[in-house]
Design an enzyme around this catalytic site. Structure first.
Site, short mmCIF file in Angstrom:
data_model
loop_
_atom_site.label_atom_id
_atom_site.label_comp_id
_atom_site.label_asym_id
_atom_site.label_seq_id
_atom_site.Cartn_x
_atom_site.Cartn_y
_atom_site.Cartn_z
N ARG A 105 -12.82 0.65 84.24
CA ARG A 105 -13.84 1.69 84.04
C ARG A 105 -13.71 2.16 82.60
O ARG A 105 -12.64 2.59 82.18
CB ARG A 105 -13.60 2.87 84.99
CG ARG A 105 -14.43 4.09 84.65
CD ARG A 105 -14.37 5.19 85.68
NE ARG A 105 -15.12 4.83 86.86
CZ ARG A 105 -15.54 5.71 87.78
NH1 ARG A 105 -15.29 7.00 87.61
NH2 ARG A 105 -16.21 5.32 88.83
N HIS A 132 -22.95 0.39 87.23
CA HIS A 132 -21.93 0.77 88.23
C HIS A 132 -22.16 -0.11 89.47
O HIS A 132 -22.57 0.37 90.53
CB HIS A 132 -22.06 2.27 88.55
CG HIS A 132 -20.87 2.86 89.26
ND1 HIS A 132 -19.74 2.14 89.56
CD2 HIS A 132 -20.66 4.12 89.74
CE1 HIS A 132 -18.88 2.93 90.18
NE2 HIS A 132 -19.41 4.12 90.31
N GLN A 135 -20.70 0.63 93.04
CA GLN A 135 -21.41 1.72 93.72
C GLN A 135 -22.68 1.19 94.38
O GLN A 135 -22.97 1.51 95.54
CB GLN A 135 -21.76 2.81 92.68
CG GLN A 135 -22.52 3.97 93.28
CD GLN A 135 -21.66 4.80 94.22
OE1 GLN A 135 -20.59 5.23 93.86
NE2 GLN A 135 -22.13 5.01 95.43
N ASP A 225 -28.25 11.47 91.27
CA ASP A 225 -26.94 11.46 90.61
C ASP A 225 -26.93 12.62 89.62
O ASP A 225 -27.98 13.23 89.34
CB ASP A 225 -26.73 10.09 89.91
CG ASP A 225 -25.36 9.97 89.24
OD1 ASP A 225 -24.43 10.74 89.59
OD2 ASP A 225 -25.21 9.11 88.33
N CYS A 265 -24.14 9.26 94.77
CA CYS A 265 -22.90 8.51 94.56
C CYS A 265 -21.68 9.42 94.54
O CYS A 265 -20.57 8.94 94.75
CB CYS A 265 -22.99 7.70 93.27
SG CYS A 265 -23.30 8.74 91.84
N ARG A 293 -17.43 2.47 99.87
CA ARG A 293 -16.82 1.94 98.65
C ARG A 293 -15.58 1.12 99.02
O ARG A 293 -15.33 0.07 98.45
CB ARG A 293 -16.42 3.09 97.70
CG ARG A 293 -17.56 4.01 97.25
CD ARG A 293 -18.54 3.32 96.34
NE ARG A 293 -17.88 2.63 95.26
CZ ARG A 293 -17.49 3.22 94.11
NH1 ARG A 293 -17.75 4.49 93.89
NH2 ARG A 293 -16.91 2.51 93.16
N1 CP Z 1 -19.08 7.47 92.72
C1 CP Z 1 -18.01 7.25 91.95
O1 CP Z 1 -17.87 6.23 91.28
O2 CP Z 1 -17.10 8.27 91.99
P1 CP Z 1 -15.80 8.41 91.08
O3 CP Z 1 -16.24 8.75 89.69
O4 CP Z 1 -15.02 9.53 91.73
O5 CP Z 1 -15.06 7.11 91.10
N1 NVA Z 2 -23.51 8.70 86.31
C1 NVA Z 2 -22.21 9.23 86.63
C2 NVA Z 2 -21.65 8.52 87.81
C3 NVA Z 2 -20.30 8.99 88.27
C4 NVA Z 2 -19.80 8.20 89.43
C5 NVA Z 2 -21.30 9.08 85.43
O1 NVA Z 2 -21.34 8.03 84.77
O2 NVA Z 2 -20.55 10.01 85.14
#
Ligand code: CP
Ligand code: NVA
Length: 308
Positions: A105, A132, A135, A225, A265, A293
């Site tokens: 990530r 993502h 997700q 989101d 999400c 997930r």
């Molecule tokens: N939805 C999601 O990816 O959550 P986190 O940022 O907690 O991993």
């Molecule tokens: N769009 C959000 C998703 C978090 C899971 C971010 O990138 O912070």
């Protein structure tokens, strides 16, 4: 040796591959409920590199790996020489000598592409600024479970045309889900990604509008989101202003089908992109979505490096 597969975005995944992953994920979920997990990752080590915070992604990957008999090695850039200037390519080459897969990530999507190009082992995108995909797989699994079909389902995404929106629209188009995003001007999804998704042979529609009501009308799924993603904190105040009118609340939800599902999400900001009564209301499936997930990532890892 067959060429390794990565999951950087869903763009180069075929419909049948996604179906296979979703049905495998459902099988992993069934086995998990019966405490019948198979040790398909026994003896495997997986590096998890997280340069942004995470609750769901990190913990579902760690738990998935443990439950399947593997070993997760959690790392941040500051734990690695990456934080002191070692290149992403050298990091990928070296980790490939020790571990069986790398989950990452980070911010720039190009970094994940560079890592995958240098690594000999599968690389999984656990969220970048642009995509993502893990997700979106869990989202599709949740829709399939709850609606018993994907083709012809109408999904309205309300809010920021961000990483989550991109992966969802790509996955939706591939699986025949009709997708519409309602975004304020300047916050639409990337035009190149929309164009690539529209070209998908599954024939689902991908539409963008500036009107949340138009998008929500007759929808089977209302999805949102956060308005400010990780790394955009300096823009938070302007975004609060620009996204006013794009909150998923009871009034907007009333335009969707009576049995419409509410998805997010997570993490959520109640009172910003979604009202508390909708997020915590009877149509919300956000915690089932979060649970999925775990199951979809088991299916993914089993497919990429296990016996699945
Ligand atoms: N939805 C999601 O990816 O959550 P986190 O940022 O907690 O991993
Ligand atoms: N769009 C959000 C998703 C978090 C899971 C971010 O990138 O912070």
């Amino acid at each position: 040796m067959p060429k390794k597969r990565d999951l950087l975005s869903l763009l180069n995944y075929k419909q049948e591959e996604i179906y296979r992953l979703l049905s495998q994920a459902m099988e992993f979920k069934r086995r998990y409920r019966l405490s019948l997990d198979k040790q398909v990752l026994a003896g495997k080590s997986i590096a998890l590199i997280f340069n942004k915070p995470s609750t769901r992604t990190r913990i579902s990957f760690e738990a998935a790996i443990t439950q399947l008999g593997g070993n997760a090695v959690y790392l941040t850039a500051t734990d690695l020489q990456l934080g002191r200037g070692e290149t992403i390519e050298d990091t990928g080459k070296v980790l490939s000598r020790y571990v069986d897969a790398i989950v990452i990530r980070t911010f720039a999507h190009a970094d994940v592409e560079d890592l995958a190009a240098a690594a000999d082992v599968p690389v999984v995108n656990a969220l970048t600024d642009d995509h993502h995909p893990c997700q979106a797989l869990a989202d599709l699994m949740t829709i399939l479970e709850k609606k018993a079909r994907l083709a012809g389902v109408k999904l309205a995404y309300i809010g920021d045309g961000n990483n989550v929106c991109h992966s969802l629209l790509i996955g939706a188009a591939k699986m025949g889900v009709d997708f519409v995003a309602a975004c304020p001007p300047g916050y639409e999804p990337d035009a190149g990604i929309v164009e690539a998704a529209q070209a998908d042979p599954a024939g689902a529609t991908v539409a963008i509008t500036g009107d949340p009501k138009e998008a929500a009308l007759g929808a089977d799924i209302i999805y949102t989101d956060v308005w400010t993603s990780m790394g955009q904190e300096a823009e938070a105040k302007a975004r609060l202003r620009d996204f006013s009118g794009f909150r998923v609340d009871r009034k907007l939800l009333s335009l969707a089908k009576p049995d419409a599902l509410v998805m997010h999400c997570l993490p959520a900001h109640r009172g910003e992109e979604i009202s508390a009564e909708v997020l915590d209301g009877p149509q919300s499936v956000v915690f089932d979505q979060a649970e999925n997930r775990l199951h979809v990532q088991k299916a993914l890892l089993a497919w990429l490096i296990g016996e699945g």
